[in-house]
Design a protein around this motif. Sequence first.
Motif, mmCIF file in Angstrom:
data_model
loop_
_atom_site.group_PDB
_atom_site.id
_atom_site.type_symbol
_atom_site.label_atom_id
_atom_site.label_comp_id
_atom_site.label_asym_id
_atom_site.label_seq_id
_atom_site.Cartn_x
_atom_site.Cartn_y
_atom_site.Cartn_z
ATOM 1 N N VAL A 167 0.849 -1.193 0.000
ATOM 2 C CA VAL A 167 0.000 0.000 0.000
ATOM 3 C C VAL A 167 0.883 1.240 0.000
ATOM 4 C CG1 VAL A 167 -1.686 1.335 1.326
ATOM 5 C CG2 VAL A 167 -1.876 -1.168 1.216
ATOM 6 N N ILE A 168 0.523 2.202 -0.839
ATOM 7 C CA ILE A 168 1.156 3.523 -0.800
ATOM 8 C C ILE A 168 0.086 4.500 -0.324
ATOM 9 C CG2 ILE A 168 2.365 5.314 -2.078
ATOM 10 C CD1 ILE A 168 3.111 3.241 -4.155
ATOM 11 N N ALA A 169 0.279 5.027 0.873
ATOM 12 C CA ALA A 169 -0.661 6.007 1.427
ATOM 13 C C ALA A 169 -0.088 7.407 1.241
ATOM 14 C CB ALA A 169 -0.907 5.736 2.906
ATOM 15 N N ILE A 170 -0.908 8.303 0.736
ATOM 16 C CA ILE A 170 -0.476 9.668 0.457
ATOM 17 C C ILE A 170 -1.205 10.641 1.382
ATOM 18 C CG2 ILE A 170 -0.319 11.472 -1.296
ATOM 19 C CD1 ILE A 170 1.421 9.064 -1.873
ATOM 20 N N ASP A 171 -0.444 11.407 2.140
ATOM 21 C CA ASP A 171 -1.016 12.441 2.994
ATOM 22 C C ASP A 171 -1.422 13.621 2.105
ATOM 23 O OD1 ASP A 171 -1.596 14.439 4.777
ATOM 24 O OD2 ASP A 171 0.443 14.629 5.559
ATOM 25 N N THR A 172 -2.714 13.856 1.989
ATOM 26 C CA THR A 172 -3.209 14.940 1.139
ATOM 27 C C THR A 172 -3.691 16.118 1.971
ATOM 28 O OG1 THR A 172 -5.395 13.907 1.031
ATOM 29 C CG2 THR A 172 -3.848 13.391 -0.734
ATOM 30 N N SER A 173 -3.070 16.339 3.128
ATOM 31 C CA SER A 173 -3.404 17.518 3.921
ATOM 32 C C SER A 173 -2.976 18.765 3.146
ATOM 33 C CB SER A 173 -2.715 17.457 5.280
ATOM 34 O OG SER A 173 -1.310 17.400 5.123
ATOM 35 N N GLY A 174 -3.407 19.926 3.597
ATOM 36 C CA GLY A 174 -3.254 21.151 2.816
ATOM 37 C C GLY A 174 -1.844 21.514 2.423
ATOM 38 N N GLN A 188 -5.333 7.902 -0.850
ATOM 39 C CA GLN A 188 -5.217 9.307 -0.476
ATOM 40 C C GLN A 188 -5.992 9.545 0.815
ATOM 41 O OE1 GLN A 188 -5.738 12.385 -3.408
ATOM 42 N NE2 GLN A 188 -5.385 10.973 -5.127
ATOM 43 N N CYS A 189 -5.352 10.276 1.736
ATOM 44 C CA CYS A 189 -5.991 10.475 3.041
ATOM 45 C C CYS A 189 -5.489 11.762 3.676
ATOM 46 C CB CYS A 189 -5.680 9.285 3.947
ATOM 47 S SG CYS A 189 -6.400 9.394 5.600
ATOM 48 N N ASP A 190 -6.387 12.535 4.238
ATOM 49 C CA ASP A 190 -5.994 13.649 5.107
ATOM 50 C C ASP A 190 -6.393 13.277 6.540
ATOM 51 O OD1 ASP A 190 -8.728 13.915 4.678
ATOM 52 O OD2 ASP A 190 -8.585 15.870 3.724
ATOM 53 N N ALA A 191 -7.578 13.711 6.978
ATOM 54 C CA ALA A 191 -8.107 13.245 8.262
ATOM 55 C C ALA A 191 -9.049 12.065 8.058
ATOM 56 C CB ALA A 191 -8.821 14.375 8.986
ATOM 57 N N ALA A 192 -9.293 11.727 6.794
ATOM 58 C CA ALA A 192 -10.141 10.581 6.439
ATOM 59 C C ALA A 192 -9.689 10.061 5.083
ATOM 60 C CB ALA A 192 -11.611 10.995 6.396
ATOM 61 N N VAL A 193 -9.977 8.807 4.803
ATOM 62 C CA VAL A 193 -9.617 8.220 3.513
ATOM 63 C C VAL A 193 -10.449 8.888 2.420
ATOM 64 C CG1 VAL A 193 -9.647 6.121 2.121
ATOM 65 C CG2 VAL A 193 -8.900 6.023 4.511
ATOM 66 N N LEU A 211 -7.079 14.761 -3.584
ATOM 67 C CA LEU A 211 -8.353 14.924 -2.891
ATOM 68 C C LEU A 211 -8.107 15.135 -1.401
ATOM 69 C CD1 LEU A 211 -10.240 11.957 -4.602
ATOM 70 C CD2 LEU A 211 -10.291 14.371 -5.271
ATOM 71 N N GLY A 212 -8.946 15.935 -0.781
ATOM 72 C CA GLY A 212 -8.848 16.115 0.666
ATOM 73 C C GLY A 212 -8.439 17.516 1.047
ATOM 74 N N LEU A 213 -7.135 17.706 1.314
ATOM 75 C CA LEU A 213 -6.552 19.003 1.691
ATOM 76 C C LEU A 213 -7.044 19.485 3.057
ATOM 77 C CD1 LEU A 213 -6.740 20.832 -1.754
ATOM 78 C CD2 LEU A 213 -4.912 19.407 -0.841
ATOM 79 N N GLY A 214 -7.366 18.533 3.935
ATOM 80 C CA GLY A 214 -7.781 18.882 5.285
ATOM 81 C C GLY A 214 -6.649 18.684 6.282
ATOM 82 N N GLY A 215 -6.973 18.218 7.499
ATOM 83 C CA GLY A 215 -5.963 17.971 8.525
ATOM 84 C C GLY A 215 -5.244 16.654 8.290
ATOM 85 N N THR A 216 -4.347 16.308 9.229
ATOM 86 C CA THR A 216 -3.546 15.091 9.092
ATOM 87 C C THR A 216 -3.856 14.120 10.225
ATOM 88 O OG1 THR A 216 -1.754 16.316 8.038
ATOM 89 C CG2 THR A 216 -1.219 14.143 8.909
ATOM 90 N N GLY A 234 1.165 13.827 12.497
ATOM 91 C CA GLY A 234 -0.198 13.320 12.551
ATOM 92 C C GLY A 234 -0.343 12.386 13.737
ATOM 93 N N THR A 235 -1.528 11.857 13.926
ATOM 94 C CA THR A 235 -1.793 10.938 15.032
ATOM 95 C C THR A 235 -1.556 9.512 14.562
ATOM 96 O OG1 THR A 235 -3.477 12.453 15.864
ATOM 97 C CG2 THR A 235 -3.483 10.206 16.741
ATOM 98 N N PHE A 236 -0.703 8.790 15.274
ATOM 99 C CA PHE A 236 -0.349 7.425 14.895
ATOM 100 C C PHE A 236 -1.304 6.417 15.537
ATOM 101 C CE2 PHE A 236 3.590 9.839 14.568
ATOM 102 C CZ PHE A 236 4.081 9.419 13.342
ATOM 103 N N PRO A 237 -1.427 5.223 14.942
ATOM 104 C CA PRO A 237 -2.215 4.159 15.571
ATOM 105 C C PRO A 237 -1.637 3.793 16.928
ATOM 106 C CG PRO A 237 -1.706 3.627 13.290
ATOM 107 C CD PRO A 237 -0.882 4.817 13.634
#
Length: 479
Positions: free
Chosen positions: A330-337, A371-376, A398-403, A435-438
């Motif tokens: 999986v490649i997860a991309i942080d799309t925060s602002g 793609q994920c910011d504060a949500a997928v 997509l997104g551009l919100g928080g992390t 960001g907040t980790f698991p």
Amino acid sequence: MDDIEELQLKLDGLARDVLNLSRNQILVNLRFMDAALSRLTLMSNEQFDLATDGRYLAYEPMHILRNYKSDKAIPVRDYLHVILHCVFRHMFIHTLVDREAWDLACDIAVEHTISGLGLTAASTGRENAQAALIGRLTSKLGTITAEKVYRYYLDKQLSPIELAELRGAFYADDHSVWYMKDEEKTPQSDSGEGDDENDDNDGNGNSPQKREGDRSDEQNGGENGRVESEYGSEEDWKSVSERIQMDMETFSKLQGKDPAAMLQNLREVNRERYDYTAFLKKFAVLGEVMRINDEEFDYVFYTYGLSLYGNMPLIEPLEYKETKRIREFVIAIDTSGSVAGETVQKFLQKTYNILKSTESFFSKINVHIIQCDAAVQEDAKITSQEDFDKYLKNMNILGLGGTDFRPVFDYVDDLVRNREFTNLKGLIYFTDGYGTFPSKMPDYRTAFVFLDEEDNNYNVPPWAIKLILKKHEIEEQTA
């Protein structure tokens, strides 16, 4: 000895006195530079006004004396300028570097550093000529290091003439020796003599000639079988640079008026470089591919069969071989602002190029780009190289919100439970911030790849791998 030779020796002796005096003034004011100041061997040479290859300091006596007569601070500043090139390891460069841009960037970095140290003995009029350009660069780049200035001027695509004009206010030494072949680099003394007994000892009364003899023993193993780095080598200057950085970070309040520029350059040159290609290989899983397994092939029986039966080998080579290939990840991309779409696309392209160049893809793959910011925000499933090409071509951020990192892990855990993955081994999370980790470790290997142009030290959970890449490192393999 005729009168001309006698005069040359006298001038050389005076120039050496000026250089030794300059070195001592630096040492008195900047004690943390002691290891660096003992490294260079003085060498009179008419080919260069002033130059270094990391081992010798080549100088033209009349150049040194004219500068000293004009302003006693110039030789001090020039000496410190040359030493900082060595400490920042500017001369150890690859052959593809743009010379004009690199020369300018290095001179700007060391001159800015010297001005920041506030050494009165090295304060000259050229600081005023540098102030306007330094101010513009600081407003655009924030911190000034040779690497950042170099990338800045590469992007501006200035001509060699324009770069040379900018360099005029920062020039102190000839860099041409940096680009010579190794056998051409060592300057030859015009007088045919080495240092005199007062020059360049190592601070313990040992002359450079003594160090030379010591090195031959050390390179053969010495009493303890340990090989020491040769004076003037990249490894030697790396050791010096790391020692200076440690001293400055421990006693920073004692190091000049404003040591920030010095520390910024030290942290940049000494920061750990991450091999993203090697990192991806850690995500490899064992798989079976059609390939001759030479390691299990016995040529003795094979050739014996051919000689006995003509065209019938006794043992055929194995058609299958266990090899490491990346199949599911999986490649997860942080799309925060704060993450730019172009940078994200280049990161994905870099990842794709590495996979493709190392033959890391199976014929059938299962890659999810999330793609994920504060949500997928999106999950794109990639099953072939054609899918990857199509996704990159049409990609929208997509997104551009928080992390928040947790939604991706929850989502991937659901995919695993629903048997979307049969053997998921890795998740790569590309982000440029916190960001907040698991709260608990996932069942698959995880890495956070941070995009950072500064010197932030991100804290990640102990179960995660941390990599820090700069923008230009991402761009290097996206062609």
